[in-house]
Design a protein around this motif. Structure first.
Motif, PDB file in Angstrom:
ATOM      1  N   ASP A  43       0.817  -1.345  -0.157  1.00 13.65           N
ATOM      2  CA  ASP A  43       0.148  -0.011  -0.151  1.00 13.65           C
ATOM      3  C   ASP A  43       0.926   1.328  -0.005  1.00 13.65           C
ATOM      4  O   ASP A  43       0.323   2.198  -0.057  1.00 13.65           O
ATOM      5  CB  ASP A  43      -0.937  -0.089   1.287  1.00 13.65           C
ATOM      6  N   THR A  44       2.258   1.097   0.145  1.00 11.89           N
ATOM      7  CA  THR A  44       2.937   2.291   0.191  1.00 11.89           C
ATOM      8  C   THR A  44       3.328   3.104  -1.323  1.00 11.89           C
ATOM      9  O   THR A  44       3.641   2.342  -2.177  1.00 11.89           O
ATOM     10  CB  THR A  44       4.271   2.086   0.764  1.00 11.89           C
ATOM     11  N   THR A  45       2.960   4.348  -1.210  1.00 10.96           N
ATOM     12  CA  THR A  45       2.887   4.917  -2.787  1.00 10.96           C
ATOM     13  C   THR A  45       3.667   6.176  -2.478  1.00 10.96           C
ATOM     14  O   THR A  45       3.972   6.660  -3.745  1.00 10.96           O
ATOM     15  CB  THR A  45       1.524   5.159  -3.125  1.00 10.96           C
ATOM     16  N   GLY A  46       4.211   6.511  -1.561  1.00 10.12           N
ATOM     17  CA  GLY A  46       4.742   8.133  -1.521  1.00 10.12           C
ATOM     18  C   GLY A  46       6.161   7.972  -2.027  1.00 10.12           C
ATOM     19  O   GLY A  46       7.020   6.864  -2.180  1.00 10.12           O
ATOM     20  N   GLN A  47       6.695   9.199  -2.332  1.00 10.06           N
ATOM     21  CA  GLN A  47       8.228   9.419  -2.834  1.00 10.06           C
ATOM     22  C   GLN A  47       8.869   9.245  -1.519  1.00 10.06           C
ATOM     23  O   GLN A  47       8.687  10.222  -0.609  1.00 10.06           O
ATOM     24  CB  GLN A  47       8.305  10.693  -3.606  1.00 10.06           C
ATOM     25  N   PRO A  48       9.960   8.835  -1.472  1.00 11.27           N
ATOM     26  CA  PRO A  48      10.841   8.908  -0.371  1.00 11.27           C
ATOM     27  C   PRO A  48      11.435  10.049   0.047  1.00 11.27           C
ATOM     28  O   PRO A  48      11.804  10.939  -0.921  1.00 11.27           O
ATOM     29  CB  PRO A  48      11.813   7.734  -0.533  1.00 11.27           C
ATOM     30  N   LEU A  49      11.679  10.320   1.286  1.00  7.93           N
ATOM     31  CA  LEU A  49      12.219  11.561   1.891  1.00  7.93           C
ATOM     32  C   LEU A  49      13.817  11.231   2.106  1.00  7.93           C
ATOM     33  O   LEU A  49      14.429  12.037   1.770  1.00  7.93           O
ATOM     34  CB  LEU A  49      11.688  11.889   3.406  1.00  7.93           C
ATOM     35  N   TYR A  50      14.065   9.889   2.317  1.00  2.03           N
ATOM     36  CA  TYR A  50      15.257   9.779   2.407  1.00  2.03           C
ATOM     37  C   TYR A  50      16.106   9.468   1.317  1.00  2.03           C
ATOM     38  O   TYR A  50      15.581   8.973   0.470  1.00  2.03           O
ATOM     39  CB  TYR A  50      15.520   8.348   3.425  1.00  2.03           C
ATOM     40  N   LYS A  51      17.435  10.089   1.211  1.00  2.00           N
ATOM     41  CA  LYS A  51      18.074   9.986  -0.011  1.00  2.00           C
ATOM     42  C   LYS A  51      19.647   8.918   0.140  1.00  2.00           C
ATOM     43  O   LYS A  51      19.676   8.118  -0.476  1.00  2.00           O
ATOM     44  CB  LYS A  51      18.640  11.410  -0.680  1.00  2.00           C
ATOM     45  N   SER A  52      20.278   9.629   1.112  1.00  6.14           N
ATOM     46  CA  SER A  52      21.347   8.651   1.414  1.00  6.14           C
ATOM     47  C   SER A  52      21.781   8.994   2.925  1.00  6.14           C
ATOM     48  O   SER A  52      21.826   9.914   3.654  1.00  6.14           O
ATOM     49  CB  SER A  52      22.506   8.829   0.487  1.00  6.14           C
ATOM     50  N   CYS A  53      22.856   8.178   3.161  1.00  2.69           N
ATOM     51  CA  CYS A  53      23.669   8.311   4.594  1.00  2.69           C
ATOM     52  C   CYS A  53      25.060   8.078   4.206  1.00  2.69           C
ATOM     53  O   CYS A  53      25.358   7.061   3.695  1.00  2.69           O
ATOM     54  CB  CYS A  53      23.309   7.438   5.511  1.00  2.69           C
ATOM     55  N   GLU A  54      25.997   8.819   4.640  1.00  2.00           N
ATOM     56  CA  GLU A  54      27.397   8.925   4.594  1.00  2.00           C
ATOM     57  C   GLU A  54      28.103   8.774   5.897  1.00  2.00           C
ATOM     58  O   GLU A  54      27.742   9.730   6.661  1.00  2.00           O
ATOM     59  CB  GLU A  54      27.866  10.060   3.820  1.00  2.00           C
ATOM     60  N   ALA A  55      29.166   7.764   6.082  1.00  2.00           N
ATOM     61  CA  ALA A  55      29.718   7.942   7.330  1.00  2.00           C
ATOM     62  C   ALA A  55      31.177   8.542   7.052  1.00  2.00           C
ATOM     63  O   ALA A  55      32.047   7.927   6.435  1.00  2.00           O
ATOM     64  CB  ALA A  55      29.980   6.543   7.855  1.00  2.00           C
TER      65      ALA A  55
END
Length: 558
Positions: free
Chosen positions: A160-172
């Motif tokens: 049922d999930t249809t949204g565009q993601p807020l999250y892009k990436s994570c960098e250490a």
């Protein structure tokens, strides 16, 4: 330096003060003594709780019975000062964002280890965020309620999930610095980084115990051994087992904890669904305290020498309306008739604790975004009957679901509340069939996943002081619970959430509140209610939280 939007948190600071003085003077002195570093070390505290946890993997949970033990075993990047909703350092000692709110840099605590002995570092932070973003399977994604509300979508949406993601990436950037990149501004941040669902787990344990495996059979879900037997965080307590036969969850002190070590050797949460049974066990001494005592028992408990700690009311109870099954409920006039039919004043006066109030909208007054001029629905049986007749729904029959085997902060006695509301509806000529279902044995799946009901009771305790945590969580996207799909409402909430300026952000949510109560009315707000817990005189240092976010590390027992 910790960056927060100070103006938006100032209103809730008063709530923190209220929480700190909620106990009697003697109880306050005891709590301060316990929290201040003195008091006994060792011993076992047994605390009565109303229901069983769903599991112990934070990301797959959204209810207080699961979060209570999870909060003691896990930690988040950001947390809250005891007794308040003010932000405080957690696993991150400080953080900052770019002006557009799209990049967040976290400077991490040093010397922290997970319960399995592996190091906590920026790579572990990124592993967790990437895990959530890349979660596979409709079953698993459907259980990530908080992640969906905050981050809106996955790398590949399923189910049922249809949204565009807020999250892009994570960098250490290095062991002590994690940088999280987003696709847009989100009003919930940085506060939402403190959500219990977004607690940081051991990457090694997640991989070892196949944590992402979630299977669905009908309305039931099964979780991995990580979630049921091997939860692995960084908190002051470690998992000691869940004895389902005896209904006990055991936590043991983490002697390698990076911060101030817990005072108790063990905490045992004992599942006692019936509130009277919890009270009897407290009086007999088999438990040291319990959550959600009946408001009618506050005085007698205090008179008998127990400490009743009342949390500030930072919650909402609502009567949900599912528009999917009964076409009449798609008519605004019918939903308004239901609102006029409800005698909420009588309910609050007779069944809820002192200090409870009738809710006029879907957030408490302390939240920036509360509007003083929303449309009101006072108890008016004739008005309800008139609207039903105009809509051709005078012979309406509705299935009203309510939960059993649970007590919630906003809902101290679900059966009593449902019975009172059902009687109000019947007076307006609405035929009501009450349907009781166990909270973790069918109710939540029936209501939130399958949408079997016409009406239902649910509510929410705020996680942080942002209107999006209330109305965005409820109505920001299509949900089986309410059975409607209105892109105009979803867009209005999204626009409010994306408004950066604090004053404009609050004003946008005020308009959302007005429109919800006049144009949409997808549910009926019922009440804001101050919940409590009670402990015996041997227990010190358990500070009541407006978020029900009590931490047990500082607690001691004589």
């Amino acid at each position: 330096m910790v960056h927060t939007r100070t103006a938006r948190w100032r209103r809730l600071a008063v709530i923190g003060v209220t929480a700190a003085v909620a106990l009697s003077l003697s109880a306050c002195a005891q709590s301060q003594r316990g929290a201040g570093g003195s008091g006994n070390v060792g011993g076992t505290m047994v605390f009565g709780v109303a229901g069983a946890p769903k599991n112990f993997d934070p990301i797959f949970n959204d209810d207080g019975e699961s979060f209570r033990p999870i909060r003691q075993m896990y930690e988040t990047l950001v947390t809250y000062k005891p007794g308040t909703a003010d932000l405080a350092p957690g696993l991150a000692k400080s953080w900052e964002s770019t002006p557009d709110g799209k990049t967040w840099t976290f400077h991490l605590q040093q010397g922290v280890k997970f319960h399995d002995g592996t190091p906590f570092n920026a790579a572990a932070v990124c592993f967790n965020f990437d895990r959530w973003f890349n979660m596979k399977g409709a079953a698993a994604q459907s259980q990530m309620i908080y992640y969906g509300d905050v981050f809106e979508g996955f790398a590949h949406n399923e189910g049922d999930t249809t949204g565009q993601p807020l999250y892009k990436s994570c960098e250490a950037k290095d062991d002590g610095t994690a940088v999280i990149n987003l696709n847009k501004y989100k009003g919930a941040l940085p506060a939402a980084f403190g959500l219990t669902s977004l607690s940081i787990s051991s990457p090694d344990a997640l991989k070892k115990y196949d944590a992402d495996k979630v299977t669905q059979s009908g309305d039931s879900f099964e979780y991995s051994s990580y979630a049921t037997e091997h939860p692995t965080g960084t908190g002051p307590f470690k998992f000691g087992g869940f004895d389902k036969a005896n209904g006990t969850i055991t936590l043991v002190r983490n002697d390698d904890y990076w911060g101030q070590k817990a005072k108790l050797d063990k905490v045992i949460f004992k599942i006692i669904p019936d509130e009277n049974a919890r009270k009897q066990e407290l009086r007999s001494g088999t438990i040291d305290g319990y959550d959600y005592p009946s408001p009618a028992d506050y005085k007698s408990l205090k008179d008998d020498g127990f400490n009743v700690a009342v949390r500030p009311a930072f919650n909402i109870l609502y009567l949900g309306i599912n528009q999917k099954n009964n076409p009449a409920l798609r008519d605004l006039r019918v939903r308004q008739a239901i609102a006029y039919a409800l005698d909420r004043d009588s309910l609050v006066r007779n069944k809820l604790p002192e200090g409870a109030t009738v809710a006029t909208q879907f957030m408490p007054k302390a939240v920036a975004g509360y509007a003083d001029d929303v449309q009101q629905y006072p108890h008016d049986v004739n008005k309800a009957k008139q609207l039903l007749a105009e809509a051709g729904a005078s012979n309406l029959t509705l299935q009203f679901y309510y939960p059993t085997e649970v007590t919630r902060p906003y809902m101290p006695n679900p059966q009593e509340i449902a019975t009172v509301l059902a009687e109000s509806l019947k007076e307006a000529g609405i035929n009501v069939q009450l349907v009781p279902r166990p909270w973790n044995g069918g109710y939540k799946d029936d209501v939130q996943k399958a949408g079997k009901q016409d009406l239902h009771l649910l509510g929410w305790t705020g996680d942080y002081n942002d209107a999006g945590n209330f109305v965005g969580t409820f109505f920001g996207r299509e949900k089986a619970e309410f059975g409607f799909n209105d892109p105009s409402l979803f867009a209005e909430i999204a626009a409010a959430d994306g408004t950066v300026d604090p004053a404009q952000h609050a004003a946008a949510y005020q308009q959302v509140s007005r429109d919800l109560m006049s144009r949409y009315l997808p549910a009926i707000p019922i009440s804001n209610s101050p919940p409590a817990f009670v402990v015996n005189k041997k227990i010190h240092g358990l500070v009541p939280s407006p978020l029900t976010d009590e931490r047990w590390g500082p607690v001691s027992k004589d």
